[in-house]
Motif scaffolding. Structure first.
Motif, PDB file in Angstrom:
ATOM      1  N   SER A  95      46.355 -42.498  -7.329  1.00  0.00           N
ATOM      2  CA  SER A  95      46.484 -41.058  -7.555  1.00  0.00           C
ATOM      3  C   SER A  95      45.156 -40.320  -7.462  1.00  0.00           C
ATOM      4  CB  SER A  95      47.103 -40.817  -8.936  1.00  0.00           C
ATOM      5  OG  SER A  95      47.145 -39.452  -9.260  1.00  0.00           O
ATOM      6  N   SER A  96      44.046 -41.057  -7.535  1.00  0.00           N
ATOM      7  CA  SER A  96      42.729 -40.420  -7.651  1.00  0.00           C
ATOM      8  C   SER A  96      42.269 -39.826  -6.330  1.00  0.00           C
ATOM      9  CB  SER A  96      41.696 -41.444  -8.141  1.00  0.00           C
ATOM     10  OG  SER A  96      41.524 -42.477  -7.181  1.00  0.00           O
ATOM     11  N   ARG A  97      41.365 -38.826  -6.435  1.00  0.00           N
ATOM     12  CA  ARG A  97      40.816 -38.155  -5.256  1.00  0.00           C
ATOM     13  C   ARG A  97      39.308 -38.340  -5.126  1.00  0.00           C
ATOM     14  NH1 ARG A  97      44.258 -33.961  -7.502  1.00  0.00           N
ATOM     15  NH2 ARG A  97      42.382 -33.036  -8.411  1.00  0.00           N
ATOM     16  N   GLY A  98      38.671 -38.892  -6.139  1.00  0.00           N
ATOM     17  CA  GLY A  98      37.214 -39.012  -6.127  1.00  0.00           C
ATOM     18  C   GLY A  98      36.704 -40.048  -5.148  1.00  0.00           C
ATOM     19  N   ILE A  99      35.471 -39.870  -4.705  1.00  0.00           N
ATOM     20  CA  ILE A  99      34.852 -40.888  -3.848  1.00  0.00           C
ATOM     21  C   ILE A  99      34.146 -41.942  -4.701  1.00  0.00           C
ATOM     22  CG2 ILE A  99      34.555 -39.254  -1.956  1.00  0.00           C
ATOM     23  CD1 ILE A  99      31.579 -39.194  -2.604  1.00  0.00           C
ATOM     24  N   LEU A 100      34.058 -41.680  -6.011  1.00  0.00           N
ATOM     25  CA  LEU A 100      33.538 -42.641  -6.969  1.00  0.00           C
ATOM     26  C   LEU A 100      34.593 -42.855  -8.044  1.00  0.00           C
ATOM     27  CD1 LEU A 100      29.931 -41.177  -7.425  1.00  0.00           C
ATOM     28  CD2 LEU A 100      30.656 -42.944  -5.815  1.00  0.00           C
ATOM     29  N   ILE A 101      34.736 -44.102  -8.501  1.00  0.00           N
ATOM     30  CA  ILE A 101      35.793 -44.449  -9.448  1.00  0.00           C
ATOM     31  C   ILE A 101      35.188 -45.100 -10.682  1.00  0.00           C
ATOM     32  CG2 ILE A 101      37.943 -45.729  -9.800  1.00  0.00           C
ATOM     33  CD1 ILE A 101      38.227 -43.699  -7.605  1.00  0.00           C
ATOM     34  N   GLY A 102      35.615 -44.629 -11.861  1.00  0.00           N
ATOM     35  CA  GLY A 102      35.232 -45.252 -13.119  1.00  0.00           C
ATOM     36  C   GLY A 102      36.458 -45.520 -13.967  1.00  0.00           C
ATOM     37  N   PHE A 103      36.330 -46.439 -14.910  1.00  0.00           N
ATOM     38  CA  PHE A 103      37.436 -46.788 -15.812  1.00  0.00           C
ATOM     39  C   PHE A 103      36.945 -46.715 -17.249  1.00  0.00           C
ATOM     40  CE2 PHE A 103      38.068 -49.059 -11.839  1.00  0.00           C
ATOM     41  CZ  PHE A 103      39.400 -48.778 -11.538  1.00  0.00           C
ATOM     42  N   VAL A 104      37.816 -46.234 -18.132  1.00  0.00           N
ATOM     43  CA  VAL A 104      37.506 -46.194 -19.556  1.00  0.00           C
ATOM     44  C   VAL A 104      38.728 -46.707 -20.310  1.00  0.00           C
ATOM     45  CG1 VAL A 104      36.921 -44.737 -21.542  1.00  0.00           C
ATOM     46  CG2 VAL A 104      35.940 -44.225 -19.292  1.00  0.00           C
ATOM     47  N   ASP A 105      38.517 -47.589 -21.283  1.00  0.00           N
ATOM     48  CA  ASP A 105      39.604 -48.011 -22.165  1.00  0.00           C
ATOM     49  C   ASP A 105      39.815 -46.938 -23.226  1.00  0.00           C
ATOM     50  OD1 ASP A 105      39.861 -50.272 -20.684  1.00  0.00           O
ATOM     51  OD2 ASP A 105      39.259 -51.673 -22.265  1.00  0.00           O
ATOM     52  N   SER A 106      41.066 -46.665 -23.557  1.00  0.00           N
ATOM     53  CA  SER A 106      41.402 -45.469 -24.335  1.00  0.00           C
ATOM     54  C   SER A 106      41.068 -45.557 -25.818  1.00  0.00           C
ATOM     55  CB  SER A 106      42.887 -45.138 -24.164  1.00  0.00           C
ATOM     56  OG  SER A 106      43.686 -46.275 -24.437  1.00  0.00           O
ATOM     57  N   ASP A 107      40.568 -46.688 -26.292  1.00  0.00           N
ATOM     58  CA  ASP A 107      40.098 -46.769 -27.680  1.00  0.00           C
ATOM     59  C   ASP A 107      38.577 -46.811 -27.760  1.00  0.00           C
ATOM     60  OD1 ASP A 107      40.056 -49.224 -26.480  1.00  0.00           O
ATOM     61  OD2 ASP A 107      41.003 -50.328 -28.123  1.00  0.00           O
ATOM     62  N   ASP A 108      37.910 -46.655 -26.623  1.00  0.00           N
ATOM     63  CA  ASP A 108      36.449 -46.688 -26.578  1.00  0.00           C
ATOM     64  C   ASP A 108      35.874 -45.287 -26.421  1.00  0.00           C
ATOM     65  OD1 ASP A 108      36.756 -49.454 -26.673  1.00  0.00           O
ATOM     66  OD2 ASP A 108      36.592 -49.686 -24.502  1.00  0.00           O
ATOM     67  N   TRP A 109      34.536 -45.173 -26.369  1.00  0.00           N
ATOM     68  CA  TRP A 109      33.921 -43.881 -26.119  1.00  0.00           C
ATOM     69  C   TRP A 109      32.583 -44.066 -25.405  1.00  0.00           C
ATOM     70  CZ3 TRP A 109      33.841 -46.222 -30.871  1.00  0.00           C
ATOM     71  CH2 TRP A 109      32.636 -46.309 -31.548  1.00  0.00           C
ATOM     72  N   LEU A 110      32.086 -42.974 -24.820  1.00  0.00           N
ATOM     73  CA  LEU A 110      30.909 -43.007 -23.959  1.00  0.00           C
ATOM     74  C   LEU A 110      29.782 -42.168 -24.532  1.00  0.00           C
ATOM     75  CD1 LEU A 110      32.728 -42.069 -20.593  1.00  0.00           C
ATOM     76  CD2 LEU A 110      32.729 -44.280 -21.767  1.00  0.00           C
ATOM     77  N   GLU A 111      28.558 -42.563 -24.190  1.00  0.00           N
ATOM     78  CA  GLU A 111      27.422 -41.681 -24.411  1.00  0.00           C
ATOM     79  C   GLU A 111      27.515 -40.525 -23.408  1.00  0.00           C
ATOM     80  OE1 GLU A 111      24.779 -41.745 -26.700  1.00  0.00           O
ATOM     81  OE2 GLU A 111      26.178 -43.146 -27.661  1.00  0.00           O
ATOM     82  N   PRO A 112      27.047 -39.330 -23.768  1.00  0.00           N
ATOM     83  CA  PRO A 112      27.245 -38.149 -22.902  1.00  0.00           C
ATOM     84  C   PRO A 112      26.653 -38.280 -21.502  1.00  0.00           C
ATOM     85  CG  PRO A 112      26.530 -37.480 -25.100  1.00  0.00           C
ATOM     86  CD  PRO A 112      26.411 -38.968 -25.052  1.00  0.00           C
ATOM     87  N   THR A 113      25.614 -39.072 -21.337  1.00  0.00           N
ATOM     88  CA  THR A 113      24.934 -39.151 -20.041  1.00  0.00           C
ATOM     89  C   THR A 113      25.418 -40.297 -19.158  1.00  0.00           C
ATOM     90  OG1 THR A 113      23.191 -40.518 -21.008  1.00  0.00           O
ATOM     91  CG2 THR A 113      22.823 -38.128 -20.975  1.00  0.00           C
ATOM     92  N   MET A 114      26.451 -41.019 -19.573  1.00  0.00           N
ATOM     93  CA  MET A 114      26.773 -42.262 -18.874  1.00  0.00           C
ATOM     94  C   MET A 114      27.030 -42.062 -17.382  1.00  0.00           C
ATOM     95  SD  MET A 114      29.556 -45.273 -19.707  1.00  0.00           S
ATOM     96  CE  MET A 114      30.795 -45.223 -18.412  1.00  0.00           C
ATOM     97  N   TYR A 115      27.916 -41.145 -17.027  1.00  0.00           N
ATOM     98  CA  TYR A 115      28.245 -41.002 -15.608  1.00  0.00           C
ATOM     99  C   TYR A 115      27.126 -40.338 -14.808  1.00  0.00           C
ATOM    100  CZ  TYR A 115      32.841 -42.987 -16.211  1.00  0.00           C
ATOM    101  OH  TYR A 115      33.871 -43.867 -16.466  1.00  0.00           O
ATOM    102  N   GLU A 116      26.329 -39.513 -15.456  1.00  0.00           N
ATOM    103  CA  GLU A 116      25.164 -38.957 -14.775  1.00  0.00           C
ATOM    104  C   GLU A 116      24.186 -40.070 -14.410  1.00  0.00           C
ATOM    105  OE1 GLU A 116      21.452 -35.837 -15.544  1.00  0.00           O
ATOM    106  OE2 GLU A 116      23.034 -36.026 -17.036  1.00  0.00           O
ATOM    107  N   VAL A 117      23.936 -40.974 -15.341  1.00  0.00           N
ATOM    108  CA  VAL A 117      23.020 -42.088 -15.103  1.00  0.00           C
ATOM    109  C   VAL A 117      23.562 -43.018 -14.027  1.00  0.00           C
ATOM    110  CG1 VAL A 117      22.032 -44.166 -16.146  1.00  0.00           C
ATOM    111  CG2 VAL A 117      21.996 -42.002 -17.407  1.00  0.00           C
ATOM    112  N   LEU A 118      24.848 -43.346 -14.108  1.00  0.00           N
ATOM    113  CA  LEU A 118      25.423 -44.269 -13.140  1.00  0.00           C
ATOM    114  C   LEU A 118      25.450 -43.670 -11.732  1.00  0.00           C
ATOM    115  CD1 LEU A 118      28.420 -45.760 -15.185  1.00  0.00           C
ATOM    116  CD2 LEU A 118      26.291 -46.901 -14.557  1.00  0.00           C
ATOM    117  N   GLN A 119      25.794 -42.381 -11.630  1.00  0.00           N
ATOM    118  CA  GLN A 119      25.845 -41.751 -10.297  1.00  0.00           C
ATOM    119  C   GLN A 119      24.446 -41.659  -9.697  1.00  0.00           C
ATOM    120  OE1 GLN A 119      24.729 -38.484  -9.261  1.00  0.00           O
ATOM    121  NE2 GLN A 119      25.591 -38.735  -7.189  1.00  0.00           N
ATOM    122  N   ARG A 120      23.457 -41.346 -10.519  1.00  0.00           N
ATOM    123  CA  ARG A 120      22.082 -41.250 -10.014  1.00  0.00           C
ATOM    124  C   ARG A 120      21.602 -42.615  -9.499  1.00  0.00           C
ATOM    125  NH1 ARG A 120      19.180 -40.063 -14.489  1.00  0.00           N
ATOM    126  NH2 ARG A 120      19.871 -37.897 -14.399  1.00  0.00           N
ATOM    127  N   ALA A 121      21.956 -43.674 -10.206  1.00  0.00           N
ATOM    128  CA  ALA A 121      21.556 -45.016  -9.775  1.00  0.00           C
ATOM    129  C   ALA A 121      22.189 -45.376  -8.439  1.00  0.00           C
ATOM    130  CB  ALA A 121      21.944 -46.043 -10.837  1.00  0.00           C
TER     131      ALA A 121
END
Length: 346
Positions: A95-121
Motif C-alpha cells: 500500500s505504501s508510496r514512499g521510496i524509503l520504507i521503515g517499520f515500527v512495532d506498535s508498542d515501541d517508540w522513537l527518538e524524534p530525530t530517528m528518521y532524519e538521521v537514518l535518511q541522512r546516512a
C-alpha cells in the motif's frame, strides 16, 4: 534573515525530501499505541507517510487508529482480519508510496530525530539500508542497550553478514532500519511464520543491498512486555533457526570470507534455542536431546575456525566449552545461572 519558506534552501523543504513510508502493524496494544504514534508524528523528518495496519485488533486500537488519521493527514489506516504481523507488514509495503520504507512495532517508540538521521546516512553514503541502535525498555524502568557504544560502520554486502552475526551490532529486527524500496522488489516477510519472520526478511534485504550503514546511537525504544516472546531467553525460534542455516549456506557460497562469523551466528542460535528448551522444561524430550547432541557436535567441529577469526568474550568461551564437554552439565549450570540472574537474557 528571511523567514519566507520560498527563501529556504530547496533541500530543507519538506516536499523536496524523499517520502518515507512508516509501516506500523497494530494488534492489542491500546495501552501503548498513542505513545508509539505520537513519536512518529513528532519526527523532525516531516515528509512521512504513516501506515497503520489494524490486524483485526479486538480492543480499542481500530478506533484509536482512525482517530489519529483524522488528526494528521499523513496517517492512513488499513483495517484487515487478523492474519499476523508478517501479513500486516506486507500489506503495508504493498500500500505504501514512499521510496524509503521503515517499520515500527506498535508498542515501541522513537527518538524524534530517528528518521532524519537514518535518511541522512542513506544519502551521504549512497547506501541501500541505514540502521540505528536500540534500547530495551522494561516496565520497572530499567534499560538494556542492544549495541556497542560509538560504533559507526559503512558496510559492503559481504561485511553486513559479518556484523549481523556479531552481538552488540545491528539487530535482525526491521524496526531499526530504513530501506530503499528498490532493494525490496519481491522481498516480503514469510507469512507462514508467526514468530521469527524477521530473520529471513533481513537476510534477504542485506543480500540485495550494495551498501549498508550502522550508527549505534540508540534512537529506537524496544518495549519489553512480560509474557511476550521477547522475554524468553532468546528470540531464536525453530523457524528463525532455519533462516539462520539458510544464511550460513548463502555466506558459504557468496561471501566465504565471512563464513566464520556466519558459523558463529549459527552456533549462538543453536545454544540459545537449547536454552529455551531448558527454561521451558522441554529439554528432556527426545527431539531436544537430539538437538543438544547436534549442538555439541557443531561446537566441537567449528569452534577452532570460529575462534581464529572471531574474538569471543570470556563468558561466551566458557559457555561453549561447557556445552562441548557435556550438555547435561551445561543444563545444570545454565538453569542455576538463570535462577540467580533472572533479569538477564542470552
Amino acid at each position: 534573515m528571511s523567514t519566507n519558506p520560498s527563501a529556504m534552501p530547496e533541500k530543507t523543504r519538506t516536499e523536496d525530501l524523499p517520502l518515507i513510508s512508516v509501516i506500523v502493524p497494530v494488534y492489542k496494544v491500546e495501552r501503548y499505541l498513542d505513545r508509539c504514534i505520537q513519536s512518529i508524528v513528532d519526527q523532525t523528518y516531516r515528509n512521512l507517510e504513516i501506515i497503520l495496519v489494524d490486524d483485526g485488533s479486538p480492543d480499542a486500537c481500530p478506533d484509536m487508529c482512525d482517530a489519529w488519521a483524522a488528526r494528521d493527514c499523513r496517517i492512513r489506516v488499513i483495517h484487515q482480519e487478523n492474519r499476523g504481523q508478517a501479513n500486516a507488514r506486507n500489506n503495508g509495503i504493498e500500500s505504501s508510496r514512499g521510496i524509503l520504507i521503515g517499520f515500527v512495532d506498535s508498542d515501541d517508540w522513537l527518538e524524534p530525530t530517528m528518521y532524519e538521521v537514518l535518511q541522512r546516512a542513506l544519502e551521504e553514503h549512497d547506501a541501500d539500508i541505514s540502521m540505528t541502535g536500540s534500547i530495551m525498555e522494561y516496565s520497572d524502568g530499567h534499560q538494556v542497550y542492544l549495541c556497542q557504544p560509538n560504533v559507526h560502520l559503512i558496510m559492503s554486502t559481504s561485511e553486513s553478514f559479518k556484523y549481523v552475526n556479531l552481538p552488540g551490532y545491528q539487530t535482525i529486527a526491521p524496526w531499526s532500519k530504513l530501506i530503499r524500496r528498490s532493494v525490496l522488489e519481491n522481498i516480503r516477510f514469510p507469512e507462514s511464520q508467526r514468530v521469527g519472520e524477521d530473520y529471513q526478511f533481513t537476510y534477504d534485504v542485506l543480500a540485495a543491498s550494495k551498501r549498508t550503514t550502522y550508527d549505534s546511537t540508540p534512537l529506537y525504544h524496544y518495549r519489553q512486555i512480560e509474557g511476550s516472546v521477547s522475554n524468553t531467553p532468546s528470540e531464536v525460534t525453530p523457524s528463525s533457526y532455519k533462516a539462520i542455516r539458510n544464511m550460513v549456506e548463502l555466506v558459504r557460497q557468496k561471501f566465504p570470507e565471512q563464513l566464520p562469523f556466519a558459523l558463529y551466528g549459527q552456533m549462538r542460535s543453536m545454544v540459545s534455542l537449547y536454552d529455551q528448551a531448558l527454561v521451558t522444561g522441554h529439554a528432556k524430550e527426545r527431539q531436544w536431546r537430539d538437538f543438544a547432541r547436534d549442538t555439541r557436535a557443531f561446537i566441537r567441529q567449528n569452534i577452532k575456525a570460529i575462534t581464529e577469526s572471531v574474538t569471543l568474550p570470556h563468558g561466551r568461551r566458557l559457555q561453549l566449552k561447557l556445552m562441548a564437554i557435556s550438555t547435561t552439565l551445561y543444563g545444570v549450570f545454565f538453569l542455576l545461572y538463570k535462577r540467580i540472574h533472572p533479569e538477564r537474557s542470552k
